[in-house]
Design a protein around this motif. Sequence first.
Motif, PDB file in Angstrom:
ATOM      1  N   PRO A   1      37.134  49.621  96.636  1.00 29.76           N
ATOM      2  CA  PRO A   1      36.858  48.934  95.369  1.00 29.76           C
ATOM      3  C   PRO A   1      35.675  49.556  94.645  1.00 29.76           C
ATOM      4  O   PRO A   1      34.851  50.258  95.246  1.00 29.76           O
ATOM      5  CB  PRO A   1      36.554  47.500  95.812  1.00 29.76           C
ATOM      6  N   SER A   2      35.591  49.287  93.355  1.00 26.31           N
ATOM      7  CA  SER A   2      34.513  49.848  92.538  1.00 26.31           C
ATOM      8  C   SER A   2      33.141  49.530  93.103  1.00 26.31           C
ATOM      9  O   SER A   2      32.238  50.376  93.081  1.00 26.31           O
ATOM     10  CB  SER A   2      34.621  49.316  91.106  1.00 26.31           C
ATOM     11  N   SER A   3      32.967  48.316  93.603  1.00 24.59           N
ATOM     12  CA  SER A   3      31.655  47.925  94.124  1.00 24.59           C
ATOM     13  C   SER A   3      31.229  48.825  95.272  1.00 24.59           C
ATOM     14  O   SER A   3      30.047  49.207  95.372  1.00 24.59           O
ATOM     15  CB  SER A   3      31.676  46.466  94.575  1.00 24.59           C
ATOM     16  N   ASP A   4      32.155  49.198  96.143  1.00 30.69           N
ATOM     17  CA  ASP A   4      31.822  50.073  97.268  1.00 30.69           C
ATOM     18  C   ASP A   4      31.449  51.477  96.802  1.00 30.69           C
ATOM     19  O   ASP A   4      30.522  52.100  97.322  1.00 30.69           O
ATOM     20  CB  ASP A   4      32.993  50.153  98.251  1.00 30.69           C
ATOM     21  N   VAL A   5      32.185  51.984  95.820  1.00 26.62           N
ATOM     22  CA  VAL A   5      31.913  53.329  95.319  1.00 26.62           C
ATOM     23  C   VAL A   5      30.554  53.374  94.625  1.00 26.62           C
ATOM     24  O   VAL A   5      29.760  54.298  94.828  1.00 26.62           O
ATOM     25  CB  VAL A   5      33.026  53.781  94.352  1.00 26.62           C
ATOM     26  N   VAL A   6      30.267  52.361  93.811  1.00 26.34           N
ATOM     27  CA  VAL A   6      28.982  52.311  93.109  1.00 26.34           C
ATOM     28  C   VAL A   6      27.839  52.138  94.101  1.00 26.34           C
ATOM     29  O   VAL A   6      26.789  52.794  93.991  1.00 26.34           O
ATOM     30  CB  VAL A   6      28.984  51.185  92.065  1.00 26.34           C
ATOM     31  N   ASN A   7      28.018  51.285  95.088  1.00 27.12           N
ATOM     32  CA  ASN A   7      26.981  51.112  96.111  1.00 27.12           C
ATOM     33  C   ASN A   7      26.711  52.416  96.857  1.00 27.12           C
ATOM     34  O   ASN A   7      25.562  52.752  97.163  1.00 27.12           O
ATOM     35  CB  ASN A   7      27.389  50.025  97.109  1.00 27.12           C
ATOM     36  N   ALA A   8      27.772  53.163  97.141  1.00 26.49           N
ATOM     37  CA  ALA A   8      27.616  54.444  97.826  1.00 26.49           C
ATOM     38  C   ALA A   8      26.847  55.428  96.953  1.00 26.49           C
ATOM     39  O   ALA A   8      26.040  56.226  97.457  1.00 26.49           O
ATOM     40  CB  ALA A   8      28.984  55.015  98.202  1.00 26.49           C
ATOM     41  N   ALA A   9      27.083  55.381  95.645  1.00 31.76           N
ATOM     42  CA  ALA A   9      26.362  56.268  94.730  1.00 31.76           C
ATOM     43  C   ALA A   9      24.873  55.945  94.710  1.00 31.76           C
ATOM     44  O   ALA A   9      24.028  56.852  94.781  1.00 31.76           O
ATOM     45  CB  ALA A   9      26.956  56.158  93.328  1.00 31.76           C
ATOM     46  N   PHE A  10      24.540  54.673  94.626  1.00 30.41           N
ATOM     47  CA  PHE A  10      23.135  54.277  94.647  1.00 30.41           C
ATOM     48  C   PHE A  10      22.483  54.671  95.968  1.00 30.41           C
ATOM     49  O   PHE A  10      21.362  55.198  95.982  1.00 30.41           O
ATOM     50  CB  PHE A  10      23.007  52.774  94.420  1.00 30.41           C
ATOM     51  N   ALA A  11      23.187  54.425  97.067  1.00 32.41           N
ATOM     52  CA  ALA A  11      22.638  54.764  98.377  1.00 32.41           C
ATOM     53  C   ALA A  11      22.447  56.269  98.515  1.00 32.41           C
ATOM     54  O   ALA A  11      21.425  56.741  99.045  1.00 32.41           O
ATOM     55  CB  ALA A  11      23.551  54.242  99.483  1.00 32.41           C
TER      56      ALA A  11
END
Length: 269
Positions: A22-32
């Motif tokens: 999901p988008s939330s996982d991809v965005v979280n991975a980018a921030f991390a």
Amino acid sequence: NELKARIKSLMNRVRQRAPLPPSSDVVNAAFAGLGISDGFMSPDQILEEFNRLLREVWIETLHILETFEERSYATGIPQELIREFPVDVRAAEETSRKQGFSAGVTQLFASWYPALRECFLSVSQSRKQRGGKDFELQIQRLLDLARVPYEAQESKNRTDLVLPDVAMHEENRRISMIVSVKRTLRERWQQVAEELFNLRSPNVFLFTADEEVTERHVAKISDQYNIQLVVWDQVKAEKFPSRSGVLSYTDWATKELPMLRARWHRRHG
């Protein structure tokens, strides 16, 4: 037509076998991956660096999505094409035996060209659909890190974020803020502008990641609908340096937001 329906079903099978996160996982991975988290910067620094951070996360999110797409599609699409079009495969195998491997591959790709075109069109459309949500989540995450209160809304009315919240907006529209997020201005931008205009709020901002903003967009969005268009700093500097209806992300985060935020009730500060 029949081919479009077959490819739609084929792509559904590909995505079911190796679903994209999901988008939330991809965005979280980018921030991390960029090391952007609580304590990374002070809230004020986040706002001062809003354009740079948003730009970096925007690019990193796309890179991460492409990695997941490759895992899902690189083998998934060929496997499903083989199952969907076995006659083409057998014909290419026969050509390979008679004329060599290269001739067989060439024949197979020629046979599959219409199907491959539909497959990659599906990939492109999926990315566009995700892009808007990804961009909205990136903005929300930066606002969280900057300790800026907001209330997310259903996208059906194109009011993605209300700052600081709906209650304040209903109480005093002059000091609240409406933010709508549009990844590009190529799709439905005029309908979005009309919907935002109908809210009759004096502080409406349309955020975009589009670098192909034109004077026509500004004339409609800012001049006709009285909506502040917020763009990358570079786009503002290069295309609209003297246009008051176009703001850079830095201007929004360091000038417009603090000016209104200072008037919010203490419990929102």
